[in-house]
Enzyme design. Sequence first.
Site, mmCIF file in Angstrom:
data_model
loop_
_atom_site.group_PDB
_atom_site.id
_atom_site.type_symbol
_atom_site.label_atom_id
_atom_site.label_comp_id
_atom_site.label_asym_id
_atom_site.label_seq_id
_atom_site.Cartn_x
_atom_site.Cartn_y
_atom_site.Cartn_z
ATOM 1 C CB SER A 189 -16.991 36.017 16.237
ATOM 2 O OG SER A 189 -17.082 34.740 15.710
ATOM 3 N NE ARG A 194 -21.087 43.458 11.410
ATOM 4 C CZ ARG A 194 -21.553 41.771 11.593
ATOM 5 N NH1 ARG A 194 -20.816 40.908 11.083
ATOM 6 N NH2 ARG A 194 -22.486 41.619 12.367
ATOM 7 C CG HIS A 213 -16.381 37.935 12.192
ATOM 8 N ND1 HIS A 213 -17.516 37.890 11.411
ATOM 9 C CD2 HIS A 213 -16.225 36.914 13.027
ATOM 10 C CE1 HIS A 213 -18.049 36.761 11.821
ATOM 11 N NE2 HIS A 213 -17.607 36.159 12.584
#
Length: 208
Positions: free
Chosen positions: A14, A37, A40
Amino acid sequence: MEYIKDPMAIENRSMEIIAPYLDGFNLDEQAIKVYSRIIHAAGDPDYARIIKIHPEAIASGLAALKNGCDIFCDVEMVRTGINKRRLAELGGQAYCLVADETVAQEAKAAGITRSMAAMRKFGDKLNGAIVALGNAPTALFEVLTMIKENNVKPALIVGVPVGFVGAAESKELLHTTSPVPYITVLGNKGGSPIAAASVNAVMYMLGR
């Protein structure tokens, strides 16, 4: 159909996919981790255009976590998403009072939201702590008021409330006026997963 099953491999892949979306933003290594993050958690590379990180935010958050700071949340979804095992290893705990009956009574009596009453209940405990707000603009407005009027000083505010009533305005106020380091996303986007991901991104810089 072949697909990746290992959790760490999924995460690593990812991050590899996200990386090109951050080209051209002139981010340092720590900021890249926070941006990645958040993207994501949202599944949305467009977040790269609206994330705002105060220049001292990551350093202040890291210092507080090293000192065993607690994290105060506006809703249980934020608290649930924070890696509490790692936080406990660092000496801290995550708290949320939105479901507390006393807070509910105080909110009703004052004609305010539970999240506002919860921030007032935390009071001076916010000093040196991390405040993580993903749902309630009123909580963010309240914390900013407490900073201005009561000299409360968190180490870091992760202020990313989502929605159409007060969310964009509260985050704009945070971005333009806060004397406290912050991580935010401008506009209507945000939410509990974004708040938790932001906190975890900083915490994971101290190891997992």
